[in-house]
Write a protein that holds these residues in place. Structure first.
Motif, mmCIF file in Angstrom:
data_model
loop_
_atom_site.group_PDB
_atom_site.id
_atom_site.type_symbol
_atom_site.label_atom_id
_atom_site.label_comp_id
_atom_site.label_asym_id
_atom_site.label_seq_id
_atom_site.Cartn_x
_atom_site.Cartn_y
_atom_site.Cartn_z
ATOM 1 N N GLU A 238 25.722 -24.660 60.305
ATOM 2 C CA GLU A 238 24.846 -25.054 59.201
ATOM 3 C C GLU A 238 25.277 -24.337 57.928
ATOM 4 O O GLU A 238 25.620 -23.152 57.932
ATOM 5 N N VAL A 239 25.201 -25.059 56.818
ATOM 6 C CA VAL A 239 25.630 -24.500 55.538
ATOM 7 C C VAL A 239 24.540 -23.586 54.967
ATOM 8 O O VAL A 239 23.344 -23.914 55.011
ATOM 9 N N ALA A 240 25.012 -22.475 54.408
ATOM 10 C CA ALA A 240 24.100 -21.588 53.689
ATOM 11 C C ALA A 240 24.866 -20.975 52.522
ATOM 12 O O ALA A 240 26.092 -20.856 52.562
ATOM 13 N N SER A 241 24.129 -20.592 51.491
ATOM 14 C CA SER A 241 24.709 -19.900 50.327
ATOM 15 C C SER A 241 25.874 -20.667 49.705
ATOM 16 O O SER A 241 26.901 -20.088 49.320
ATOM 17 N N PHE A 242 25.730 -21.977 49.582
ATOM 18 C CA PHE A 242 26.802 -22.810 49.016
ATOM 19 C C PHE A 242 26.902 -22.552 47.518
ATOM 20 O O PHE A 242 25.900 -22.540 46.797
ATOM 21 N N LYS A 243 28.141 -22.329 47.009
ATOM 22 C CA LYS A 243 28.336 -22.220 45.562
ATOM 23 C C LYS A 243 29.765 -22.613 45.215
ATOM 24 O O LYS A 243 30.670 -22.540 46.041
ATOM 25 N N LEU B 91 28.870 -20.565 57.093
ATOM 26 C CA LEU B 91 28.602 -21.513 58.181
ATOM 27 C C LEU B 91 27.914 -20.707 59.280
ATOM 28 O O LEU B 91 28.457 -19.696 59.750
ATOM 29 N N LYS B 92 26.714 -21.116 59.651
ATOM 30 C CA LYS B 92 25.968 -20.276 60.570
ATOM 31 C C LYS B 92 25.330 -21.083 61.685
ATOM 32 O O LYS B 92 25.184 -22.301 61.595
ATOM 33 N N ASP B 93 24.978 -20.348 62.751
ATOM 34 C CA ASP B 93 24.106 -20.892 63.786
ATOM 35 C C ASP B 93 23.094 -19.802 64.143
ATOM 36 O O ASP B 93 22.961 -18.828 63.386
ATOM 37 N N ASP B 94 22.418 -19.960 65.267
ATOM 38 C CA ASP B 94 21.345 -18.998 65.584
ATOM 39 C C ASP B 94 21.879 -17.593 65.835
ATOM 40 O O ASP B 94 21.158 -16.610 65.637
ATOM 41 N N LYS C 289 24.502 -29.783 58.223
ATOM 42 C CA LYS C 289 25.342 -29.375 59.345
ATOM 43 C C LYS C 289 26.749 -29.924 59.099
ATOM 44 O O LYS C 289 26.909 -31.109 58.776
ATOM 45 N N LEU C 290 27.737 -29.051 59.237
ATOM 46 C CA LEU C 290 29.114 -29.468 58.955
ATOM 47 C C LEU C 290 30.034 -29.150 60.114
ATOM 48 O O LEU C 290 29.759 -28.263 60.917
ATOM 49 N N ARG C 291 31.141 -29.894 60.110
ATOM 50 C CA ARG C 291 32.234 -29.548 61.015
ATOM 51 C C ARG C 291 33.455 -29.301 60.131
ATOM 52 O O ARG C 291 33.812 -30.182 59.326
ATOM 53 N N VAL C 292 34.054 -28.092 60.222
ATOM 54 C CA VAL C 292 35.195 -27.768 59.373
ATOM 55 C C VAL C 292 36.441 -27.551 60.228
ATOM 56 O O VAL C 292 36.365 -27.040 61.348
#
Lengths: 72, 366
Positions: free
Chosen positions: B31-36, B47-50, B72-75
């Motif tokens: 999951e995406v977080a802190s996008f800039k 990119l995070k999970d639990d 939610k992304l796949r990289v």
């Protein structure tokens, strides 16, 4: 109008012209029989072509997975 | 045994070598977080999970979809230890995953491209009339392509179809389709380009919402028709295309005439002109009959007038007949009117010869 080498679309357009003549102002009875025979022959040719014609499907010999990176 | 002693720099280099060897192109999902985005070109996000989180870095041009926190992304990325000891992923490509992320990404991109005018109706070009050459972009192993070819061959013939085989799903598909579009546009030689792909899940069809692909379709100098997915699916590629077909089969229908329908039309047209021809003959026959009738009447009137004229002339002739004059009591006198001369007298039923005794002037009363 020369018929040799004409495409199916051109032949269909030719037939349409012959048919449109019957509905037009230039209709003359003396000419109608000959035009009708012409339309019959043309329609038979078109139907034969329609039954016979096939498509040419060619796969391009090129690898599209390779190439320059697509930067904006 | 002596221990290996590394400098910090060397240790980082060794770690990066090991990471590159073990994970040369790893695919990670989270999951995406802190996008800039920094300076308009450097993209950073976590990119995070639990259980964990990893920092990601990429160049903006490689970001094919708008993304935001929570998606939610796949990289596809290469792991790296930075000079200041931070572990991160250098991302090469990214796609949204799952219905929610795909939907969000799609909404953002659709709004952006629509605002730029890529989907304007005024830009749409009609399919060429009397098509002769079709460029197809599809996977030749896919069911959608097989359906397209089947319908095309059933409906019409005489076409030259050139097929650019590409992937039609997955992370590499968009670039391949773009290369194929550029190939046809640069080479020319086709009247229309058809992008074909059968039905699939939202993930399968996500490639057709790739920003670079949508822009390439909108920029194509050759008209583009898309036949993607099932009837209910609508992608941004569909919005950018000149013509949208609901399915690959429908694309084949829109591109071609139907030879069976053409034959039926020809037969109907011939029947109609045959009926028209017979009707015109009947009209002409009636016209001839009417004309002959008029001619007969005119001749009859003429004959009657001529007969009447003849009768009158006969009557006049009869009146002028000398026998009729004698019958009325007149006498024909022949000879010289002189004293002592003999003259002939003719009545209706008698002839006589007489001698002239005297001749004198007659008193007239006119």
């Amino acid at each position: 109008m020369a018929k040799a080498g004409r495409s199916i679309s051109e032949k269909i357009d030719d037939l349409k012209s012959e048919i449109d003549w019957f509905y037009g102002d230039e209709f003359v009875l003396e000419e109608a029989m000959e035009r009708y025979r012409k339309a019959l022959v043309l329609s038979k040719t078109i139907e034969e072509d329609l039954d016979k014609m096939k498509n040419e499907i060619v796969v391009i010999d090129r690898d599209f997975s390779q190439g320059d990176s697509l930067e904006k | 045994m002596q221990e290996q002693v590394y400098t910090v720099t060397d240790f980082q280099a060794v770690c990066n070598q090991i990471l590159e060897t073990a994970f040369s192109g790893v695919v990670v999902e989270g999951e995406v977080a802190s996008f800039k985005v920094n300076q308009g070109k450097f993209v950073f996000f976590d990119l995070k999970d639990d259980g964990a989180s990893v920092g990601c870095f990429m160049m903006k041009f490689a970001l094919r979809f708008p993304i935001e926190d929570g998606m939610k992304l796949r990289v596809r990325a290469v792991p790296k230890l930075t000079a200041w000891g931070k572990f991160s992923l250098t991302v090469q490509s990214v796609i949204p995953v799952g219905e929610g992320s795909l939907k969000k990404s799609l909404e953002l991109l659709k709004r952006k491209l629509s605002d730029e005018g890529l989907f304007d109706a005024a830009k749409k070009r009609p399919l060429p009339i009397n098509l002769e050459r079709i460029g197809v972009i599809s996977s030749t192993q896919a069911v959608g392509y097989a359906d397209f070819c089947k319908i095309l061959n059933e409906r019409w013939g005489g076409l030259r179809v050139e097929v650019a085989h590409t992937q039609v799903q997955g992370m590499v598909a968009a670039d391949q389709i773009i290369r194929a579009l550029r190939y046809f546009n640069e080479r020319g030689g086709v009247d229309v380009i058809a992008i074909i792909r059968g039905g699939g899940s939202a993930d399968d069809l996500a490639v057709f919402n790739d920003e670079a692909l949508v822009r390439a379709i909108a920029a194509s100098r050759i008209p583009v028709i898309t036949g993607i997915g099932h009837e209910v699916d609508e992608s941004l590629s569909d919005l950018a295309a000149d013509v949208v077909a609901s399915t690959p089969s429908n694309a084949a229908q829109l591109l071609t005439r139907d030879r069976r329908a053409e034959k039926v039309k020809i037969e109907q047209d011939l029947r109609r002109i045959n009926n028209l021809f017979n009707s015109k003959i009947d009209d002409a026959r009636l016209e001839v009959k009417r004309t002959v009738g008029e001619l007969r009447r005119a001749l009859e009137i003429k004959l009657e007038r001529l007969s009447e004229d003849l009768r009158m002339r006969e009557q006049i002739l009869a009146q002028l007949n000398p026998e009729n004059v004698l019958k009325r009591g007149y006498v024909i006198v022949r000879g010289k009117l002189q004293k002592g001369e003999l003259m002939e007298l003719i009545t209706y039923d008698r002839e006589a010869v007489v001698e002239v005794k005297s001749v004198g002037q007659r008193v007239r009363f006119d």
